[in-house]
Write an enzyme that holds these catalytic residues in place. Structure first.
Site, PDB file in Angstrom:
ATOM      1  N   HIS A  39     -12.416   8.482 -17.603  1.00  0.00           N
ATOM      2  CA  HIS A  39     -12.467   7.849 -18.930  1.00  0.00           C
ATOM      3  C   HIS A  39     -12.223   6.341 -18.837  1.00  0.00           C
ATOM      4  O   HIS A  39     -11.638   5.739 -19.728  1.00  0.00           O
ATOM      5  CB  HIS A  39     -11.492   8.523 -19.907  1.00  0.00           C
ATOM      6  CG  HIS A  39     -11.930   9.909 -20.293  1.00  0.00           C
ATOM      7  ND1 HIS A  39     -12.893  10.138 -21.249  1.00  0.00           N
ATOM      8  CD2 HIS A  39     -11.578  11.122 -19.814  1.00  0.00           C
ATOM      9  CE1 HIS A  39     -13.091  11.446 -21.354  1.00  0.00           C
ATOM     10  NE2 HIS A  39     -12.315  12.067 -20.483  1.00  0.00           N
ATOM     11  N   THR A  40     -12.652   5.773 -17.733  1.00  0.00           N
ATOM     12  CA  THR A  40     -12.567   4.317 -17.559  1.00  0.00           C
ATOM     13  C   THR A  40     -13.949   3.676 -17.680  1.00  0.00           C
ATOM     14  O   THR A  40     -14.054   2.473 -17.866  1.00  0.00           O
ATOM     15  CB  THR A  40     -12.005   3.966 -16.169  1.00  0.00           C
ATOM     16  OG1 THR A  40     -12.714   4.744 -15.202  1.00  0.00           O
ATOM     17  CG2 THR A  40     -10.524   4.257 -16.063  1.00  0.00           C
ATOM     18  N   SER A  97     -36.717  26.913 -17.013  1.00  0.00           N
ATOM     19  CA  SER A  97     -35.528  26.881 -16.152  1.00  0.00           C
ATOM     20  C   SER A  97     -35.223  28.267 -15.615  1.00  0.00           C
ATOM     21  O   SER A  97     -35.132  29.235 -16.377  1.00  0.00           O
ATOM     22  CB  SER A  97     -34.321  26.382 -16.939  1.00  0.00           C
ATOM     23  OG  SER A  97     -33.153  26.611 -16.166  1.00  0.00           O
ATOM     24  N   SER A 157     -19.704  22.832 -16.282  1.00  0.00           N
ATOM     25  CA  SER A 157     -18.486  22.873 -15.478  1.00  0.00           C
ATOM     26  C   SER A 157     -17.849  21.508 -15.380  1.00  0.00           C
ATOM     27  O   SER A 157     -16.760  21.362 -14.843  1.00  0.00           O
ATOM     28  CB  SER A 157     -18.823  23.361 -14.080  1.00  0.00           C
ATOM     29  OG  SER A 157     -19.772  22.465 -13.519  1.00  0.00           O
ATOM     30  N   SER A 182     -21.573  17.619 -14.076  1.00  0.00           N
ATOM     31  CA  SER A 182     -22.728  16.830 -14.514  1.00  0.00           C
ATOM     32  C   SER A 182     -24.077  17.488 -14.294  1.00  0.00           C
ATOM     33  O   SER A 182     -25.020  16.868 -13.810  1.00  0.00           O
ATOM     34  CB  SER A 182     -22.738  15.461 -13.835  1.00  0.00           C
ATOM     35  OG  SER A 182     -21.765  14.665 -14.387  1.00  0.00           O
ATOM     36  N   SER A 218     -26.053  18.184 -16.618  1.00  0.00           N
ATOM     37  CA  SER A 218     -27.018  17.544 -17.521  1.00  0.00           C
ATOM     38  C   SER A 218     -27.484  16.196 -16.971  1.00  0.00           C
ATOM     39  O   SER A 218     -28.686  15.906 -16.973  1.00  0.00           O
ATOM     40  CB  SER A 218     -26.460  17.409 -18.930  1.00  0.00           C
ATOM     41  OG  SER A 218     -25.195  16.827 -18.907  1.00  0.00           O
ATOM     42  N   ASP A 256     -21.741   9.168 -14.471  1.00  0.00           N
ATOM     43  CA  ASP A 256     -22.408  10.363 -13.948  1.00  0.00           C
ATOM     44  C   ASP A 256     -23.804  10.038 -13.435  1.00  0.00           C
ATOM     45  O   ASP A 256     -24.190  10.401 -12.317  1.00  0.00           O
ATOM     46  CB  ASP A 256     -22.522  11.442 -15.031  1.00  0.00           C
ATOM     47  CG  ASP A 256     -21.169  11.839 -15.577  1.00  0.00           C
ATOM     48  OD1 ASP A 256     -20.146  11.462 -14.968  1.00  0.00           O
ATOM     49  OD2 ASP A 256     -21.137  12.520 -16.607  1.00  0.00           O
ATOM     50  N   TYR A 309     -15.036  13.916 -27.014  1.00  0.00           N
ATOM     51  CA  TYR A 309     -15.375  12.765 -26.159  1.00  0.00           C
ATOM     52  C   TYR A 309     -15.649  11.499 -26.974  1.00  0.00           C
ATOM     53  O   TYR A 309     -15.066  10.435 -26.721  1.00  0.00           O
ATOM     54  CB  TYR A 309     -16.601  13.118 -25.305  1.00  0.00           C
ATOM     55  CG  TYR A 309     -16.960  12.058 -24.301  1.00  0.00           C
ATOM     56  CD1 TYR A 309     -16.433  12.086 -23.018  1.00  0.00           C
ATOM     57  CD2 TYR A 309     -17.816  11.021 -24.630  1.00  0.00           C
ATOM     58  CE1 TYR A 309     -16.752  11.110 -22.091  1.00  0.00           C
ATOM     59  CE2 TYR A 309     -18.145  10.038 -23.715  1.00  0.00           C
ATOM     60  CZ  TYR A 309     -17.610  10.094 -22.448  1.00  0.00           C
ATOM     61  OH  TYR A 309     -17.936   9.120 -21.535  1.00  0.00           O
TER      62      TYR A 309
HETATM   63  C1  GLA Z   1     -18.172  12.357 -18.722  1.00  0.00           C
HETATM   64  C2  GLA Z   1     -19.051  11.150 -19.051  1.00  0.00           C
HETATM   65  C3  GLA Z   1     -18.738   9.977 -18.119  1.00  0.00           C
HETATM   66  C4  GLA Z   1     -17.248   9.686 -18.059  1.00  0.00           C
HETATM   67  C5  GLA Z   1     -16.443  10.962 -17.853  1.00  0.00           C
HETATM   68  C6  GLA Z   1     -14.970  10.734 -17.967  1.00  0.00           C
HETATM   69  O1  GLA Z   1     -18.476  12.870 -17.476  1.00  0.00           O
HETATM   70  O2  GLA Z   1     -20.408  11.479 -18.952  1.00  0.00           O
HETATM   71  O3  GLA Z   1     -19.474   8.843 -18.516  1.00  0.00           O
HETATM   72  O4  GLA Z   1     -16.831   9.004 -19.199  1.00  0.00           O
HETATM   73  O5  GLA Z   1     -16.811  11.976 -18.766  1.00  0.00           O
HETATM   74  O6  GLA Z   1     -14.516   9.920 -16.943  1.00  0.00           O
END
Ligand code: GLA
Length: 388
Positions: free
Chosen positions: A34-35, A67, A125, A128, A130, A174, A224
């Site tokens: 979350h940075t 898919s 999970s 990432s 997506s 991500d 989020y």
């Molecule tokens: C998700 C978001 C990222 C990031 C993280 C937290 O994965 O897609 O951009 O903010 O959360 O670090």
């Protein structure tokens, strides 16, 4: 894998014409959570698990998506013109969104294509899946339409798709980690200007173990976006007393000296996490460079505590996994990874303690939560490529 993809592709879309195969990884973030939307640093790695695609251009301006992970949904169809997010299109909104985003950015995508996807990242999970589909789709567009675009731009356009087509105000981590992944390295990325450095992850005596809580979450309906807004509000208050563009510009001391300007105490905790987590990430890469793995692990643990107490994105499932992990022998560090609110933890565990770790943490989790966690020993892999 190749023959499995081709066989299914032919079954779904017919066997005529050249089919090309591509892969894009998933990612795990080692520290710096979350940075990325706060102008701070992140330290993710691409994985060797990810998403595969088999693709063929067609002649009728129609996009057809299938898919192997959602076979019950069948072929999802859309015109290449006028792409819009439709609830019933489910997962296919990710590739649709990427194609929409490329067109928004001025790339000419006028031809239809048939694409079959298969992912071996557990769904929802927090690894990432997506962003993996988005970057994979972007890479396919680059290759099929011979676009003059580099991997960083593919990451940025994929993020644009997620922000504007899917509606999640995610940062760049991500998509960047996936597009720019390098085997056996993590990426130390400064999200304020996208400068980055690859750091070798040499762990001869340890493995990276991911524990998936199996608590399903969707970023779109999670908190989020709310967290992001809380940080933005805290930043506005701070800007009345310090000249900064993002929370990532503050050291811990500068934050402590100025935090009184943040009116809302909850927003103050959120900002504290963003500032301290960024500084932890900077310290973590330094520790790694000096081969101080124990210190790296301690920073991971502190990251989890801050995400639990100040950012409040962990929840009972992730806390149970991490707190059980901390108690095991041979655990160098353990924390939640990704957005939180369910998803996965990442732990660094000494080689000969991994089996016991999985057994013990798994047992504690199932007893307390009532269902099983899944464990994966992962390897750090490359960014997208064509399978030839
Ligand atoms: C998700 C978001 C990222 C990031 C993280 C937290 O994965 O897609 O951009 O903010 O959360 O670090």
């Amino acid at each position: 894998m190749k023959s499995k993809l081709l066989q299914k592709f032919n079954e779904v879309f017919g066997a005529d014409g050249e089919v090309r195969l591509f892969f894009a990884p998933g990612r795990v973030n080692l520290i710096g959570e979350h940075t990325d939307y706060n102008g701070g640093h992140v330290f993710p790695s691409a994985l060797t698990i990810g998403t595969y695609a088999a693709v063929r251009l067609n002649q009728d301006k129609t996009l057809r998506f299938y898919s192997m992970n959602f076979e019950n949904l069948g072929v999802i169809t859309s015109s290449v013109e006028g792409l819009v997010n439709k609830t019933e299109d489910d997962w296919a909104n990710y590739p649709k969104g990427t194609i929409w985003a490329f067109k928004q950015k001025g790339y000419s995508i006028e031809q239809g294509m048939d694409v079959l996807y298969y992912g071996n990242i557990p769904n929802q999970s927090g690894l990432s899946s997506s962003a993996s589909i988005e970057v994979l789709t972007g890479y396919i567009l680059k290759e099929l339409f011979q676009l003059d675009i580099d991997l960083t731009q593919i990451a940025l356009i994929s993020q644009f798709a997620e922000n504007k087509f899917i509606g999640v105000s995610c940062g760049i981590m991500d998509q960047f980690a996936i597009a720019m992944g390098k085997a056996d390295h993590a990426i130390f990325l400064d999200t304020s200007d996208l400068s980055y450095e690859y750091a070798p992850i040499k762990l001869p005596n340890a493995k990276i173990v991911i524990a998936c809580s199996n608590k399903k979450r969707g970023l779109g309906d999670s908190k989020y976006n709310e967290r992001r807004k809380e940080c933005e509000d805290a930043l506005k208050d701070l800007q009345s007393v310090v000249k900064i563009n993002s929370l990532g510009e503050l050291t811990e001391d500068e934050f402590e000296a100025n935090k009184g300007a943040i009116k809302n105490p909850v927003q103050c905790k959120r900002a504290k996490h963003a500032v301290y987590e960024n500084q932890r990430t900077i310290k973590a890469i330094q520790a790694l460079k000096e081969n101080k793995i124990k210190e790296f692990g301690e920073l991971m643990n502190a990251s989890h505590v801050s995400l639990r107490d100040d950012y409040e994105v962990t929840g009972i499932e992730l806390d149970t996994l991490v707190e059980a992990s901390w108690k095991q022998d041979g655990v160098i560090g353990s924390r939640m990874t990704g957005a939180g609110f369910g998803g996965c933890t990442v732990s660094i565990v000494e080689n000969d303690k991994v089996d016991r770790f999985i057994e013990e943490v798994g047992k504690t989790y199932e007893t307390k939560i009532g269902y099983k966690a899944d464990f994966y020993i992962v390897d750090i892999g490359n960014g997208p490529f064509e399978l030839v």
